[in-house]
Motif scaffolding. Structure first.
Motif, PDB file in Angstrom:
ATOM      1  N   LYS A  65     -19.499 -12.617   9.404  1.00 13.20           N
ATOM      2  CA  LYS A  65     -19.449 -12.275   7.982  1.00 13.20           C
ATOM      3  C   LYS A  65     -18.019 -11.872   7.619  1.00 13.20           C
ATOM      4  N   PRO A  66     -17.660 -12.037   6.333  1.00 17.21           N
ATOM      5  CA  PRO A  66     -16.266 -11.770   5.929  1.00 17.21           C
ATOM      6  C   PRO A  66     -15.914 -10.287   5.943  1.00 17.21           C
ATOM      7  N   ASN A  67     -14.651 -10.020   6.247  1.00 19.11           N
ATOM      8  CA  ASN A  67     -14.139  -8.655   6.167  1.00 19.11           C
ATOM      9  C   ASN A  67     -13.867  -8.233   4.738  1.00 19.11           C
ATOM     10  N   GLY A  68     -13.533  -9.197   3.886  1.00 19.28           N
ATOM     11  CA  GLY A  68     -13.029  -8.854   2.570  1.00 19.28           C
ATOM     12  C   GLY A  68     -11.572  -8.442   2.681  1.00 19.28           C
ATOM     13  N   THR A  69     -11.035  -7.893   1.615  1.00 17.45           N
ATOM     14  CA  THR A  69      -9.652  -7.423   1.626  1.00 17.45           C
ATOM     15  C   THR A  69      -9.483  -6.347   2.694  1.00 17.45           C
ATOM     16  N   MET A  70      -8.396  -6.405   3.448  1.00 17.10           N
ATOM     17  CA  MET A  70      -8.228  -5.499   4.576  1.00 17.10           C
ATOM     18  C   MET A  70      -7.949  -4.057   4.150  1.00 17.10           C
ATOM     19  N   ARG A  71      -7.259  -3.878   3.032  1.00 15.76           N
ATOM     20  CA  ARG A  71      -6.975  -2.510   2.595  1.00 15.76           C
ATOM     21  C   ARG A  71      -6.756  -2.482   1.085  1.00 15.76           C
ATOM     22  N   LYS A  72      -7.250  -1.432   0.424  1.00 16.64           N
ATOM     23  CA  LYS A  72      -7.089  -1.304  -1.026  1.00 16.64           C
ATOM     24  C   LYS A  72      -6.910   0.170  -1.391  1.00 16.64           C
ATOM     25  N   LEU A  73      -5.847   0.778  -0.876  1.00 14.15           N
ATOM     26  CA  LEU A  73      -5.576   2.177  -1.167  1.00 14.15           C
ATOM     27  C   LEU A  73      -4.755   2.276  -2.450  1.00 14.15           C
ATOM     28  N   LEU A  74      -5.228   3.070  -3.395  1.00 12.09           N
ATOM     29  CA  LEU A  74      -4.584   3.176  -4.696  1.00 12.09           C
ATOM     30  C   LEU A  74      -3.549   4.302  -4.739  1.00 12.09           C
ATOM     31  N   GLN A 105       0.830  -1.206   0.000  1.00 11.31           N
ATOM     32  CA  GLN A 105       0.000   0.000   0.000  1.00 11.31           C
ATOM     33  C   GLN A 105       0.867   1.260   0.000  1.00 11.31           C
ATOM     34  N   PRO A 106       0.439   2.325  -0.712  1.00  9.20           N
ATOM     35  CA  PRO A 106      -0.659   2.352  -1.676  1.00  9.20           C
ATOM     36  C   PRO A 106      -0.318   1.529  -2.918  1.00  9.20           C
ATOM     37  N   ILE A 107      -1.334   1.003  -3.569  1.00  9.95           N
ATOM     38  CA  ILE A 107      -1.138   0.036  -4.648  1.00  9.95           C
ATOM     39  C   ILE A 107      -0.791   0.745  -5.955  1.00  9.95           C
ATOM     40  N   GLN A 108       0.325   0.384  -6.524  1.00  8.96           N
ATOM     41  CA  GLN A 108       0.720   0.904  -7.827  1.00  8.96           C
ATOM     42  C   GLN A 108       0.196   0.001  -8.935  1.00  8.96           C
ATOM     43  N   GLU A 109       0.087   0.540 -10.123  1.00 10.82           N
ATOM     44  CA  GLU A 109      -0.450  -0.218 -11.256  1.00 10.82           C
ATOM     45  C   GLU A 109       0.363  -1.476 -11.547  1.00 10.82           C
ATOM     46  N   GLU A 110       1.653  -1.436 -11.255  1.00 16.59           N
ATOM     47  CA  GLU A 110       2.519  -2.592 -11.520  1.00 16.59           C
ATOM     48  C   GLU A 110       2.197  -3.800 -10.643  1.00 16.59           C
ATOM     49  N   ALA A 111       1.355  -3.614  -9.615  1.00 14.97           N
ATOM     50  CA  ALA A 111       1.017  -4.721  -8.717  1.00 14.97           C
ATOM     51  C   ALA A 111       0.062  -5.727  -9.348  1.00 14.97           C
ATOM     52  N   ASN A 164      -4.718   4.113 -12.089  1.00 13.13           N
ATOM     53  CA  ASN A 164      -5.527   4.146 -10.871  1.00 13.13           C
ATOM     54  C   ASN A 164      -6.180   5.524 -10.763  1.00 13.13           C
ATOM     55  N   ILE A 165      -7.421   5.536 -10.275  1.00 15.02           N
ATOM     56  CA  ILE A 165      -8.117   6.810 -10.071  1.00 15.02           C
ATOM     57  C   ILE A 165      -8.768   6.774  -8.696  1.00 15.02           C
ATOM     58  N   GLY A 166      -8.123   7.414  -7.714  1.00 14.50           N
ATOM     59  CA  GLY A 166      -8.646   7.386  -6.351  1.00 14.50           C
ATOM     60  C   GLY A 166      -8.591   8.735  -5.677  1.00 14.50           C
ATOM     61  N   SER A 167      -9.085   8.775  -4.445  1.00 10.98           N
ATOM     62  CA  SER A 167      -9.105  10.016  -3.666  1.00 10.98           C
ATOM     63  C   SER A 167      -7.775  10.272  -2.973  1.00 10.98           C
ATOM     64  N   GLY A 168      -6.970   9.224  -2.798  1.00 11.65           N
ATOM     65  CA  GLY A 168      -5.666   9.371  -2.176  1.00 11.65           C
ATOM     66  C   GLY A 168      -5.630   9.063  -0.692  1.00 11.65           C
ATOM     67  N   HIS A 169      -6.763   8.719  -0.091  1.00 13.57           N
ATOM     68  CA  HIS A 169      -6.778   8.340   1.327  1.00 13.57           C
ATOM     69  C   HIS A 169      -7.917   7.348   1.556  1.00 13.57           C
ATOM     70  N   ASP A 170      -7.857   6.635   2.674  1.00 15.60           N
ATOM     71  CA  ASP A 170      -8.904   5.659   2.965  1.00 15.60           C
ATOM     72  C   ASP A 170      -9.415   5.811   4.395  1.00 15.60           C
TER      73      ASP A 170
END
Length: 332
Positions: free
Chosen positions: A281-290, A131-137, A249-255
């Protein structure tokens, strides 16, 4: 019937003036935002409802494109849903999205579309991505099992755009957004995304005078939110800019933690009780900041903050579901 929408011209510089622009999925949340964003553009919008053009039907798609010859394509149309829908209907999500993407992307090549922007999803990134996730990931690790089928379908779309760029020189670009919210969201009790699902539960708890409402998971996962109108503006940047990359990636820059999002939505809806977390119930992915530095370098930045954006989303929910709005807009 194919709908065409034309509006007044905007200023100088690269524009959509007089261009035939196809927005697939124009009745969905993002597609509707795209149509709104063209109110100050003199563009010839090509809009096809699902009842008029089945994007899973290759023959129909090719026939439509031959007749209408779009120059620019925003490929937004897809089968989408929240974690419950994805985990219980994986075959539907995989099959329908693969068919839709294959037909639209190949059709864009066959009929000489000048540029296509394909909307993917942040679930295409590995669950353990740095994190934050780059396109190369992309394609560097395992995916979240709960949304694996949908993620694979979107990865296939990205790779299809890349393949057509490499083999045929097509100007096909993919984008990856974070969690979207805003006008036109799907507030289905089981098939909605995180913001819409929590917003509905908070509102229903308020009008029922319930002491609490439940949120899936333990509240600790973090989600990056982006207003759908901000994404629409970013897609137009990508379409008009001389893009040198094939993925943005197109994000707000914070989570925010899910618990923070739930707290804000409780305040927005006027719910004053407790928020409880259903750890069965599942949490899903813990973090996905772009990492959105690529799109920022093109000159784009989001303009809508979460608090005002979520208030607007609640107003939209109440206007679209008057049967659930017994308390009106008292909390606004």
């Amino acid at each position: 019937m194919i709908q065409r929408h034309t509006a007044a011209s905007s200023g100088s510089g690269p524009s959509f003036f007089g261009r035939r622009v196809w927005v697939t999925g124009h009745r969905g949340m993002l597609g509707s935002a795209m149509v709104r964003s063209f109110e100050n553009e003199n563009a010839d919008l090509l809009l096809t409802a699902r009842s008029e053009l089945d994007l899973t039907d290759k023959t129909a798609v090719m026939s439509w494109m031959r007749a209408n010859r779009p120059e620019l394509v925003f490929h937004i149309g897809a089968k989408v849903g929240g974690i419950h829908a994805n985990s219980t209907l994986p075959a539907n999500f995989l099959y329908e999205n693969l068919m839709i993407q294959s037909n639209v992307i190949d059709g864009a090549y066959q009929f000489g579309v000048e540029k296509l922007v394909f909307v993917a999803s942040n679930c295409t990134y590995p669950t353990n991505a740095e994190q934050p996730i780059q396109e190369e990931a992309l394609l560097t690790g395992p995916l979240d099992d709960n949304i694996r089928a949908y993620a694979v379908s979107k990865i296939a779309g990205i790779e299809m755009c890349r393949a057509y760029r490499k083999q045929h020189g097509c100007n096909f670009v993919s984008i990856i957004p974070p969690n979207l919210y805003g006008p036109g969201d799907n507030y289905h009790p089981q098939h909605s995304h995180v913001v819409a699902g929590i917003l509905r539960r908070a509102h229903e708890a308020k009008i029922a005078s319930a002491p609490e409402f439940s949120v899936w998971g333990d509240g600790t996962p973090r989600r990056e939110l982006l207003h759908v109108d901000d994404l629409a503006s970013a897609l137009k940047y990508v379409m008009l800019a001389p893009t040198t990359h094939d993925l943005y990636n197109i994000g707000s820059g914070h989570d925010l933690q899910i618990s923070q999002i739930a707290t804000i939505l409780a305040e927005v809806t006027g719910f004053e009780g407790r928020i409880v977390y259903d750890t069965s119930k599942p949490n899903g992915t813990m973090r996905k900041l772009l990492d959105s530095s690529r799109i920022r370098s093109l000159g784009w930045a989001p303009r809508i903050d979460e608090k005002s954006g979520l208030r607007g989303a609640y107003a939209d929910f109440l206007s679209r579901h008057p049967e659930l709005a017994r308390n009106g807009l008292a909390s606004q």
